[in-house]
Scaffold this motif. Sequence first.
Motif, PDB file in Angstrom:
ATOM      1  N   SER A  24      82.188  -6.134  31.103  1.00  0.00           N
ATOM      2  CA  SER A  24      82.829  -7.453  31.027  1.00  0.00           C
ATOM      3  C   SER A  24      81.797  -8.527  30.703  1.00  0.00           C
ATOM      4  CB  SER A  24      83.532  -7.777  32.345  1.00  0.00           C
ATOM      5  OG  SER A  24      84.507  -6.799  32.632  1.00  0.00           O
ATOM      6  N   ALA A  25      80.632  -8.417  31.333  1.00  0.00           N
ATOM      7  CA  ALA A  25      79.576  -9.408  31.092  1.00  0.00           C
ATOM      8  C   ALA A  25      79.115  -9.353  29.636  1.00  0.00           C
ATOM      9  CB  ALA A  25      78.406  -9.173  32.044  1.00  0.00           C
ATOM     10  N   GLU A  26      79.121  -8.143  29.062  1.00  0.00           N
ATOM     11  CA  GLU A  26      78.730  -8.027  27.651  1.00  0.00           C
ATOM     12  C   GLU A  26      79.720  -8.745  26.731  1.00  0.00           C
ATOM     13  OE1 GLU A  26      78.031  -3.844  27.357  1.00  0.00           O
ATOM     14  OE2 GLU A  26      75.977  -4.116  28.094  1.00  0.00           O
ATOM     15  N   ILE A  27      80.982  -8.660  27.096  1.00  0.00           N
ATOM     16  CA  ILE A  27      82.009  -9.366  26.305  1.00  0.00           C
ATOM     17  C   ILE A  27      81.713 -10.870  26.325  1.00  0.00           C
ATOM     18  CG2 ILE A  27      84.478  -9.966  26.227  1.00  0.00           C
ATOM     19  CD1 ILE A  27      85.035  -7.162  27.357  1.00  0.00           C
ATOM     20  N   VAL A  28      81.304 -11.352  27.496  1.00  0.00           N
ATOM     21  CA  VAL A  28      81.006 -12.779  27.640  1.00  0.00           C
ATOM     22  C   VAL A  28      79.739 -13.146  26.859  1.00  0.00           C
ATOM     23  CG1 VAL A  28      80.361 -14.578  29.301  1.00  0.00           C
ATOM     24  CG2 VAL A  28      82.179 -12.945  29.867  1.00  0.00           C
ATOM     25  N   ALA A  29      78.738 -12.277  26.954  1.00  0.00           N
ATOM     26  CA  ALA A  29      77.454 -12.582  26.321  1.00  0.00           C
ATOM     27  C   ALA A  29      77.564 -12.652  24.799  1.00  0.00           C
ATOM     28  CB  ALA A  29      76.413 -11.538  26.724  1.00  0.00           C
ATOM     29  N   ARG A  30      78.497 -11.857  24.260  1.00  0.00           N
ATOM     30  CA  ARG A  30      78.638 -11.791  22.807  1.00  0.00           C
ATOM     31  C   ARG A  30      79.209 -13.058  22.179  1.00  0.00           C
ATOM     32  NH1 ARG A  30      82.145  -6.810  22.479  1.00  0.00           N
ATOM     33  NH2 ARG A  30      80.787  -5.794  23.942  1.00  0.00           N
ATOM     34  N   ASP A  31      79.805 -13.919  22.990  1.00  0.00           N
ATOM     35  CA  ASP A  31      80.548 -15.043  22.423  1.00  0.00           C
ATOM     36  C   ASP A  31      80.072 -16.355  23.050  1.00  0.00           C
ATOM     37  OD1 ASP A  31      82.418 -16.880  21.554  1.00  0.00           O
ATOM     38  OD2 ASP A  31      84.166 -15.783  22.313  1.00  0.00           O
ATOM     39  N   SER A  32      79.443 -17.186  22.254  1.00  0.00           N
ATOM     40  CA  SER A  32      78.894 -18.420  22.824  1.00  0.00           C
ATOM     41  C   SER A  32      79.981 -19.430  23.191  1.00  0.00           C
ATOM     42  CB  SER A  32      77.904 -19.044  21.836  1.00  0.00           C
ATOM     43  OG  SER A  32      78.593 -19.315  20.628  1.00  0.00           O
ATOM     44  N   ASP A  33      81.231 -19.177  22.751  1.00  0.00           N
ATOM     45  CA  ASP A  33      82.304 -20.113  23.092  1.00  0.00           C
ATOM     46  C   ASP A  33      82.936 -19.841  24.466  1.00  0.00           C
ATOM     47  OD1 ASP A  33      81.970 -21.393  20.689  1.00  0.00           O
ATOM     48  OD2 ASP A  33      83.528 -20.235  19.658  1.00  0.00           O
ATOM     49  N   LYS A  34      82.626 -18.693  25.032  1.00  0.00           N
ATOM     50  CA  LYS A  34      83.187 -18.426  26.365  1.00  0.00           C
ATOM     51  C   LYS A  34      82.358 -19.216  27.363  1.00  0.00           C
ATOM     52  CE  LYS A  34      84.752 -13.636  25.392  1.00  0.00           C
ATOM     53  NZ  LYS A  34      85.312 -13.925  24.120  1.00  0.00           N
ATOM     54  N   ARG A  35      82.896 -20.314  27.850  1.00  0.00           N
ATOM     55  CA  ARG A  35      82.123 -21.234  28.672  1.00  0.00           C
ATOM     56  C   ARG A  35      82.432 -21.104  30.158  1.00  0.00           C
ATOM     57  NH1 ARG A  35      78.196 -21.643  25.752  1.00  0.00           N
ATOM     58  NH2 ARG A  35      77.375 -23.105  27.293  1.00  0.00           N
ATOM     59  N   LEU A  36      83.697 -20.822  30.480  1.00  0.00           N
ATOM     60  CA  LEU A  36      84.027 -20.658  31.899  1.00  0.00           C
ATOM     61  C   LEU A  36      84.625 -19.275  32.102  1.00  0.00           C
ATOM     62  CD1 LEU A  36      84.258 -21.947  34.757  1.00  0.00           C
ATOM     63  CD2 LEU A  36      86.640 -22.413  34.186  1.00  0.00           C
ATOM     64  N   ILE A  37      84.056 -18.540  33.046  1.00  0.00           N
ATOM     65  CA  ILE A  37      84.512 -17.189  33.327  1.00  0.00           C
ATOM     66  C   ILE A  37      85.136 -17.204  34.711  1.00  0.00           C
ATOM     67  CG2 ILE A  37      83.794 -14.755  33.366  1.00  0.00           C
ATOM     68  CD1 ILE A  37      82.926 -16.566  30.829  1.00  0.00           C
ATOM     69  N   VAL A  38      86.376 -16.761  34.792  1.00  0.00           N
ATOM     70  CA  VAL A  38      87.082 -16.754  36.073  1.00  0.00           C
ATOM     71  C   VAL A  38      87.303 -15.300  36.458  1.00  0.00           C
ATOM     72  CG1 VAL A  38      89.219 -17.438  37.235  1.00  0.00           C
ATOM     73  CG2 VAL A  38      88.213 -18.936  35.504  1.00  0.00           C
ATOM     74  N   VAL A  39      86.854 -14.912  37.640  1.00  0.00           N
ATOM     75  CA  VAL A  39      86.978 -13.495  37.991  1.00  0.00           C
ATOM     76  C   VAL A  39      87.855 -13.255  39.216  1.00  0.00           C
ATOM     77  CG1 VAL A  39      84.744 -12.924  36.940  1.00  0.00           C
ATOM     78  CG2 VAL A  39      84.860 -13.435  39.401  1.00  0.00           C
ATOM     79  N   SER A  40      88.461 -12.076  39.216  1.00  0.00           N
ATOM     80  CA  SER A  40      89.194 -11.586  40.382  1.00  0.00           C
ATOM     81  C   SER A  40      88.214 -10.892  41.314  1.00  0.00           C
ATOM     82  CB  SER A  40      90.221 -10.529  39.957  1.00  0.00           C
ATOM     83  OG  SER A  40      91.321 -11.110  39.339  1.00  0.00           O
ATOM     84  N   ALA A  41      88.699 -10.547  42.476  1.00  0.00           N
ATOM     85  CA  ALA A  41      87.908  -9.717  43.388  1.00  0.00           C
ATOM     86  C   ALA A  41      87.764  -8.331  42.761  1.00  0.00           C
ATOM     87  CB  ALA A  41      88.615  -9.620  44.731  1.00  0.00           C
TER      88      ALA A  41
END
Length: 455
Positions: A24-41
């Motif tokens: 999941s973190a890799e998905i976020v790292a690949r895209d500079s437009d993902k600015r806020l990440i909201v996670v479940s438990a």
Amino acid sequence: MPTLIKVAKFGGTSMADAEAIRRSAEIVARDSDKRLIVVSATSGTTNLLTTLCSTLPGKEKRAIVDQIEEKHRTICSQLKEPKTTQPGIDKIISELRTLSEQDIVGPKQKDAILACGERMSSLLFTAFLNEIEPGARWFDAREVIRTDDAYGSAEPDIEAIESLAGEKLRSLIVSHKVISQGFIGSDSDGITTTLGRGGSDYSASLFAEALNADVLEIWTDVTAIYTTDPRIEPEARPITELSFDEAAELSVFGAKVLHPATIKPAIRKSIKVYVGSSFHPDQPGTWIVKNPKSKPVIRAISLRRNQTLLTVHSLDMLHRHGFLAKLFDVLSKYKISVDLVTTSEVSVSLTLDTDVQSSAKNSLSEQVLAELESFCDVEIEENLALVALVGNNLHATAGLSGPVFGSLEDINIRLICHGASSHNLCFLVDSSHADQTVRKIHKTFISTRNSTFNS
Ligand code: ASP
Ligand code: MG
């Protein structure tokens, strides 16, 4: 510099273990437009925390906390430098121990306990992301998600959230990727609240609204929304794009789709919503948008099993008023939720919501039946399935019912609802014919890319 603002939410299965979090973190790292990440438990944790809130012997409670601790320690140990993150986890675990030692868990303590899941998972996500892409910041959602004090299913205060986001978050997300928690908020006294089970989608949507995001992404364990359940019809295919209205109909009729109630804040601002799988990020997911490029008459077919049909007859209905009101009064008194309704001059047929139906069957049914039978004849049919065709303009499409019902020549259609919504046509068939019905309609309208109905 980001060009768009994307809010990305990762559900419990995308947070299940170190491997899932890293993916999941890799998905976020690949895209500079993902600015806020909201996670479940992490998956299963909220269930454990819920059990912890019930009345249990101290020994069992301790065993549950141990289990939660072990699970998070194991994930943490997979980090290159667990030492930076472990103290944060330990602190939450020790809070949890104290909270769970109380004999009586009131609604406030319960929310404080439930909130521990997302507080820990977000710490872990931040650490994993920082390993791939340094600079990620952890942010406490309770600083922005302001709610009332209805602990357990708190109502968000949209205006307050908007202004708190402006104050505390809007500029932060420009300079950093920010990781926060789904599901949790705080009331005006700063006391922790939760939005109700499954509330993380709602949180993400509230954040997206408050930040005027361009995109809300929901990362889950299904690759896309399908034209029908692929387990029933192997030719089912992923839907590239559909409208908010179509998504609403599909979820009501039992398809495994994001529930539109949870993304209502995004819908209010026409923020595009993407649903995709964090396990297969390269497979195309589904976009839910206000105005999709194509508006086929039939987009998808959903199936809801275990339907009960209640038919009431009464000659009293003939040219009288008030009968329907009386009928619905009884149903509402017993909190029975009705899905479909059709009426004729002397009878009314309705389908009952599945969950309620099971409780109706157990304890309520005798009472409900007795009450209904005092003013009408009642007939109950079971083992039915509800098939819904979802799309656009179904109510105004000439020549639709011919091919729909023509393709089902040998199947008995028990009840039809058509016209109340421009987005669906639905009917009941016997359970034993359900899969066959879905396959036939899918073949007629979707597999063949029938140009009249499925552009
Ligand atoms: N963790 C919470 C739950 O399991 C919220 C969520 O995941 O949406 O209900
Ligand atoms: Mg969940």
